[in-house]
Design a protein around this motif. Structure first.
Motif, PDB file in Angstrom:
ATOM      1  N   UNK A 120      23.423   5.781 -17.168  1.00  0.00           N
ATOM      2  CA  UNK A 120      23.255   7.221 -17.028  1.00  0.00           C
ATOM      3  C   UNK A 120      22.103   8.041 -16.679  1.00  0.00           C
ATOM      4  N   UNK A 121      21.268   7.520 -17.080  1.00  0.00           N
ATOM      5  CA  UNK A 121      19.796   8.401 -16.875  1.00  0.00           C
ATOM      6  C   UNK A 121      19.406   8.372 -15.291  1.00  0.00           C
ATOM      7  N   UNK A 122      20.139   7.638 -14.552  1.00  0.00           N
ATOM      8  CA  UNK A 122      19.826   7.937 -12.956  1.00  0.00           C
ATOM      9  C   UNK A 122      20.427   9.083 -12.646  1.00  0.00           C
ATOM     10  N   UNK A 158       0.879  -1.203   0.051  1.00  0.00           N
ATOM     11  CA  UNK A 158      -0.126  -0.285   0.143  1.00  0.00           C
ATOM     12  C   UNK A 158       0.988   1.262  -0.059  1.00  0.00           C
ATOM     13  N   UNK A 159       1.887   1.111   0.815  1.00  0.00           N
ATOM     14  CA  UNK A 159       2.672   2.459   0.771  1.00  0.00           C
ATOM     15  C   UNK A 159       3.599   2.600  -0.491  1.00  0.00           C
ATOM     16  N   UNK A 160       3.745   1.362  -1.164  1.00  0.00           N
ATOM     17  CA  UNK A 160       4.899   1.437  -2.529  1.00  0.00           C
ATOM     18  C   UNK A 160       3.775   2.251  -3.400  1.00  0.00           C
ATOM     19  N   UNK A 161       2.611   1.680  -3.516  1.00  0.00           N
ATOM     20  CA  UNK A 161       1.733   2.439  -4.631  1.00  0.00           C
ATOM     21  C   UNK A 161       1.716   3.959  -4.280  1.00  0.00           C
ATOM     22  N   UNK A 162       1.593   4.471  -3.022  1.00  0.00           N
ATOM     23  CA  UNK A 162       1.668   5.753  -3.009  1.00  0.00           C
ATOM     24  C   UNK A 162       2.943   6.628  -3.233  1.00  0.00           C
ATOM     25  N   UNK A 163       3.803   5.932  -2.866  1.00  0.00           N
ATOM     26  CA  UNK A 163       5.324   6.432  -3.349  1.00  0.00           C
ATOM     27  C   UNK A 163       5.617   6.457  -4.713  1.00  0.00           C
ATOM     28  N   UNK A 164       5.395   5.586  -5.388  1.00  0.00           N
ATOM     29  CA  UNK A 164       5.308   5.393  -6.789  1.00  0.00           C
ATOM     30  C   UNK A 164       4.637   6.783  -7.544  1.00  0.00           C
ATOM     31  N   UNK A 165       3.173   6.632  -7.101  1.00  0.00           N
ATOM     32  CA  UNK A 165       2.444   7.738  -7.552  1.00  0.00           C
ATOM     33  C   UNK A 165       2.974   9.190  -7.316  1.00  0.00           C
ATOM     34  N   UNK A 166       3.467   9.227  -6.143  1.00  0.00           N
ATOM     35  CA  UNK A 166       4.073  10.678  -5.781  1.00  0.00           C
ATOM     36  C   UNK A 166       5.196  10.883  -6.487  1.00  0.00           C
ATOM     37  N   UNK A 167       6.053   9.977  -6.850  1.00  0.00           N
ATOM     38  CA  UNK A 167       7.270  10.209  -7.425  1.00  0.00           C
ATOM     39  C   UNK A 167       7.038  10.438  -9.152  1.00  0.00           C
ATOM     40  N   UNK A 168       5.949   9.856  -9.632  1.00  0.00           N
ATOM     41  CA  UNK A 168       5.350  10.225 -11.046  1.00  0.00           C
ATOM     42  C   UNK A 168       5.041  11.539 -11.048  1.00  0.00           C
ATOM     43  N   UNK A 169       4.033  11.784 -10.068  1.00  0.00           N
ATOM     44  CA  UNK A 169       3.677  13.300 -10.068  1.00  0.00           C
ATOM     45  C   UNK A 169       4.490  14.359  -9.888  1.00  0.00           C
ATOM     46  N   UNK A 170       5.555  14.207  -8.903  1.00  0.00           N
ATOM     47  CA  UNK A 170       6.569  15.385  -8.741  1.00  0.00           C
ATOM     48  C   UNK A 170       7.359  15.326 -10.123  1.00  0.00           C
ATOM     49  N   UNK A 171       7.660  14.186 -10.891  1.00  0.00           N
ATOM     50  CA  UNK A 171       8.661  14.190 -12.109  1.00  0.00           C
ATOM     51  C   UNK A 171       7.771  15.074 -13.011  1.00  0.00           C
ATOM     52  N   UNK A 179       8.583  18.703 -15.183  1.00  0.00           N
ATOM     53  CA  UNK A 179       8.590  18.435 -16.430  1.00  0.00           C
ATOM     54  C   UNK A 179       9.815  17.411 -16.906  1.00  0.00           C
ATOM     55  N   UNK A 180       9.914  16.500 -15.900  1.00  0.00           N
ATOM     56  CA  UNK A 180      10.589  15.073 -16.197  1.00  0.00           C
ATOM     57  C   UNK A 180       9.910  14.367 -17.032  1.00  0.00           C
ATOM     58  N   UNK A 181      10.695  13.157 -17.667  1.00  0.00           N
ATOM     59  CA  UNK A 181      10.081  12.126 -18.512  1.00  0.00           C
ATOM     60  C   UNK A 181       9.077  11.435 -17.713  1.00  0.00           C
ATOM     61  N   UNK A 182       8.204  10.743 -18.673  1.00  0.00           N
ATOM     62  CA  UNK A 182       6.931  10.086 -17.949  1.00  0.00           C
ATOM     63  C   UNK A 182       7.269   8.842 -17.604  1.00  0.00           C
ATOM     64  N   UNK A 183       6.126   7.888 -17.319  1.00  0.00           N
ATOM     65  CA  UNK A 183       6.157   6.692 -16.716  1.00  0.00           C
ATOM     66  C   UNK A 183       6.804   5.705 -17.398  1.00  0.00           C
ATOM     67  N   UNK A 184       6.630   5.888 -18.833  1.00  0.00           N
ATOM     68  CA  UNK A 184       7.228   4.701 -19.602  1.00  0.00           C
ATOM     69  C   UNK A 184       8.792   4.950 -19.500  1.00  0.00           C
ATOM     70  N   UNK A 185       9.282   6.014 -19.236  1.00  0.00           N
ATOM     71  CA  UNK A 185      10.687   6.399 -19.340  1.00  0.00           C
ATOM     72  C   UNK A 185      11.317   5.792 -18.062  1.00  0.00           C
ATOM     73  N   UNK A 186      10.403   6.209 -17.057  1.00  0.00           N
ATOM     74  CA  UNK A 186      10.856   5.553 -15.599  1.00  0.00           C
ATOM     75  C   UNK A 186      10.985   4.086 -15.717  1.00  0.00           C
ATOM     76  N   UNK A 187       9.865   3.491 -16.175  1.00  0.00           N
ATOM     77  CA  UNK A 187       9.784   2.014 -16.286  1.00  0.00           C
ATOM     78  C   UNK A 187      10.949   1.351 -17.044  1.00  0.00           C
ATOM     79  N   UNK A 188      11.425   2.077 -18.083  1.00  0.00           N
ATOM     80  CA  UNK A 188      12.536   1.573 -18.723  1.00  0.00           C
ATOM     81  C   UNK A 188      13.919   1.622 -17.813  1.00  0.00           C
ATOM     82  N   UNK A 189      14.242   2.840 -17.422  1.00  0.00           N
ATOM     83  CA  UNK A 189      15.140   2.983 -16.602  1.00  0.00           C
ATOM     84  C   UNK A 189      15.305   1.961 -15.290  1.00  0.00           C
TER      85      UNK A 189
END
Length: 394
Positions: A157-159, A106-119, A123-133
């Motif tokens: 290097x994208x890290x 349950x915590x993990x779902x919130x954390x990932x959603x928060x990370x994507x929202x803040x990215x 103006x950072x890349x989207x969820x697909x980009x993050x999944x690839x990384x």
């Protein structure tokens, strides 16, 4: 106490604590795994706490460091991971599946959603980009076995990409993708902290792929975790259990019902024990003393602590966030605090109201010598410092 429930007073609760928390001399453990099994979880926010908590409970503390390192990094019978209240703990490996399903998902779902929202806000890349990384990082980690964030960034290097995390919040800051992604992967149970870069007191950890475990039903996992918790710390009130788990009240109540927990009467109200644990429990034959570290799982085991901690000691032994510092125990009660000075000396002070007598003082000094013996030249400063610890450390 008039409600028809079996009354368990403070003396009996201290008797249970002495043996089940492996603190009385005759109850001490032979291995770090036995300690972790007895306590369910060892606080891992401060790396030194894990070792100091184990050492306080081993029959032979001289083996604390090598045996705990073996369990954590050799045999992997203990795992450092996120758990209750979004806090890092060390768990027995056989409990990680239940902890993950009961709490972390349950915590993990919130954390990932928060990370994507803040990215997205930055103006950072989207969820697909993050999944690839993410997939690239996990593959690199599998190849390396263990690696630091910097080593992983050399492979991926994208890290190193930067973005503003939590814009507009008081904790706003510029973070690299590695800082936030590895944290999310940790909460999701995909990676765990590996061997530190320094000594056993170091907080700079390598990362490793998390050991595989079955996916469990959340409700069943919560029942399993709560039953283990009550066996270690029962009786506990509903408020204690909600606080320790970080779950919703409804989740705790459902888990209590699922395991058939038995209500008992405590000084602060209704508590619970596992079925079959209602009968009176006698204390250890010999009195006992212990020097427990900051964030020790016994000192932090209950939200309602008056039965083992005098209220006047709280301002001295806790920081402003509610983190407990190093504590001195005598027969199931906190009677003072301790610290390590720069020259390695272990110093302690009792509460003026403790009035424990010479036998207790001799036993406490023996525990201080026992601690000095295995800590040796290592210097330990708690991550969360408290008023009495600071004063004693000088």
């Amino acid at each position: 106490m008039g409600d028809g429930l079996r009354y368990i007073g403070a003396p009996e609760r201290r008797a249970r604590l002495a043996t089940r928390q492996r603190l009385a001399g005759a109850a001490r453990a032979g291995t770090p795994e036995e300690v972790a099994d007895a306590l369910v979880a060892l606080h891992g926010s401060d790396p030194a706490t894990v070792y100091l908590a184990v050492g306080a409970r081993l029959a032979d503390p001289s083996r604390t460091v090598p045996e705990t390192e073996r369990a954590l990094y050799g045999d992997r019978t203990l795992v450092r991971m996120h758990g209750m209240r979004h806090t890092v703990f060390v768990f027995p490996t056989h409990l990680t599946a239940a902890v993950h399903a009961s709490t972390s998902l349950a915590v993990a779902a919130r954390e990932r959603a928060t990370l994507l929202k803040n990215m997205a806000k930055a103006g950072a890349p989207d969820a697909a980009w993050l999944k690839e990384v993410e997939e690239s990082v996990l593959a690199a980690l599998a190849r390396r076995g263990q690696a630091t964030a910097a080593e992983l960034a050399a492979d991926e290097p994208r890290l190193k990409e930067r973005f503003v995390y939590a814009p507009g919040k008081s904790y706003e800051g510029v973070h690299t993708v590695s800082t936030q992604l590895l944290r999310v992967l940790g909460v999701e149970g995909k990676v765990v902290r590996g061997r530190p870069l320094g000594s056993w007191t170091s907080s700079q950890f390598r990362w490793a792929v998390a050991p595989g475990h079955p996916e469990l039903d959340a409700a069943g996992a919560q029942a399993a975790v709560l039953e283990r918790r009550l066996r270690a710390c029962g009786p506990a009130t509903e408020a204690d259990l909600v606080w320790w788990t970080g779950w919703r009240v409804t989740d705790v109540r459902r888990a209590l019902a699922a395991i058939g927990a038995r209500p008992v009467s405590l000084d602060e109200g209704t508590g619970y024990v596992v079925d079959g644990d209602v009968d009176p429990v006698e204390g250890p034959a010999e009195p006992w003393a212990a020097l427990l570290p900051a964030l020790d799982p016994t000192a932090m085991g209950w939200q309602q602590r008056d039965w083992y901690l005098a209220p006047e000691l709280r301002p001295l032994l806790f920081d402003r966030s509610g983190n407990v510092g190093p504590t001195v125990w005598w027969n199931g009660r906190v009677v003072g605090g301790w610290a390590q000075r720069d020259d390695g000396e272990i110093v302690w002070r009792l509460s003026p109201t403790a009035d424990v007598g010479r036998e207790a003082e001799a036993a406490i000094e023996a525990e201080a010598e026992r601690l000095r013996g295995w800590v040796g030249t290592t210097r330990v400063t708690p991550r969360f410092r408290t008023p009495l610890e600071r004063e004693l450390a000088g």
